[in-house]
Design an enzyme around this catalytic site. Structure first.
Site, short mmCIF file in Angstrom:
data_model
loop_
_atom_site.label_atom_id
_atom_site.label_comp_id
_atom_site.label_asym_id
_atom_site.label_seq_id
_atom_site.Cartn_x
_atom_site.Cartn_y
_atom_site.Cartn_z
CB SER A 1 -0.96 -0.04 1.20
OG SER A 1 -1.97 0.91 1.09
CG HIS B 1 -6.01 -1.73 0.04
ND1 HIS B 1 -5.12 -1.46 -0.96
CD2 HIS B 1 -5.53 -1.13 1.16
CE1 HIS B 1 -4.13 -0.72 -0.48
NE2 HIS B 1 -4.36 -0.50 0.80
CG ASP C 1 -6.98 -1.90 -3.90
OD1 ASP C 1 -7.30 -0.71 -3.84
OD2 ASP C 1 -5.93 -2.35 -3.40
#
Length: 316
Positions: free
Chosen positions: A157, A281, A251
């Site tokens: 991320s 995610h 996502d």
């Protein structure tokens, strides 16, 4: 455009989503930063899986010019590491730290036999861009100066963003990383098209969330042309390390991974992109409860391992 997640996401993953959401109030980004961190830390503790039996970790500090950067170093007993995996944690540049991804790093160490070094970079909004980038760059420079082992960058991320940013910045360094593995990274793609639209209301992360985190990190300033903030917008994609990007299908960030791979390939580099079907995610925390996530984590470990050995994964 709406996406029917009832058919894309399986029961195991829904159970993970519901368990994660059980830690959060309905609209967590309306919480204060301190409250967000408290909720996130509590959630991470709830998912903590412990260490593999052969792995241990010690905490240290890197002396940067203006501060000490905390790091955690993981080693596997009776294994001489072939490489170092420098890991940057996720959390939207706002939450997370050495504890939030502690077990992930321990399992990465166990699966590869590599020394894993996790970096506790500074968080926004107290420390705006480029503070986090500078800490991650300082960590790379420290590792490069104190070890002869090959270096693989890895992050999830926000950490995937930071890994890519460092890779771009140091690509012509004499100790440049031998590879990078980016896990559902946000790389600065256009938020009004592609997956940012089709998965705008995805479980676990929405496009609104991504805009919030980028705004907090940037202090409201538009940094979109700065490759340290948005690596996808770097005009130069030459000489980057061998790259594996692993995204989640459900996502808004998934197209960032695809476009990033395409730009490396167009510049003559080596890159592959896996878009994990039906995953969401932050699925790293589901690696012990969701078979799809477990399989993906194995692919991540394999990618880090092969790149650290100077081998190309091909297809994962």
């Amino acid at each position: 455009m709406t996406t029917d997640y009832s058919t894309l996401i399986d029961e195991e993953t829904w159970a993970f989503i519901e368990r994660t959401n059980s830690f959060y109030p309905p609209d967590a980004i309306e919480l204060s930063i301190a409250q967000q961190r408290e909720v996130y830390d509590t959630m991470c503790r709830g998912f903590f899986a412990g260490y593999p039996e052969a792995v241990s970790a010690t905490d240290h500090f890197i002396d940067a010019r203006d501060r000490k950067i905390p790091i955690r170093i993981y080693n596997k007993r009776d294994v001489e590491p072939e490489a170092i995996c420098l890991y940057f944690h996720g959390g939207g540049f706002v939450v997370g730290g050495l504890e939030s991804h502690d077990d992930v790093c321990a399992e990465l160490c166990d699966g590869t036999g590599f020394r894993v070094i996790s970096v506790d970079y500074r968080l926004a909004p107290e420390h705006l861009h480029p503070s986090a980038f500078r800490d991650c760059l300082a960590a790379f420079e420290h590792v490069a100066a104190t070890s002869d082992l090959p270096i693989v960058l890895c992050g999830d991320s926000a950490g995937g963003n930071l890994a890519a940013a460092v890779a771009h910045h140091v690509r012509r360094h004499e100790r440049a990383p031998i590879g990078q593995v980016l896990i559902y990274p946000g790389l600065g793609g256009a938020t009004d098209q592609g997956s940012y639209v089709t998965h705008a209301e995805a479980p676990m992360l929405t496009t609104r969330d991504t805009l919030y985190y980028f705004k907090v990190r940037g202090g409201g300033f538009n940094w979109s042309t700065d490759p340290r903030f948005a690596p996808l917008n770097d005009p130069d994609f030459t000489d980057l390390p061998a790259t594996v990007v692993i995204s989640a299908e459900c996502d808004p960030l998934s197209d960032d991974g695809r476009h990033y791979r395409d730009k490396i390939l167009a510049a003559g580099g080596r890159a592959i992109w896996n878009n994990e079907p039906g995953l969401v995610h932050a699925y790293l925390r589901a690696r012990h409860s969701v078979e799809r996530a477990r399989s993906s984590f194995r692919r991540i470990v394999t990618a880090v391992h092969l790149l650290g050995q100077g081998r190309w994964p091909g297809q994962l």
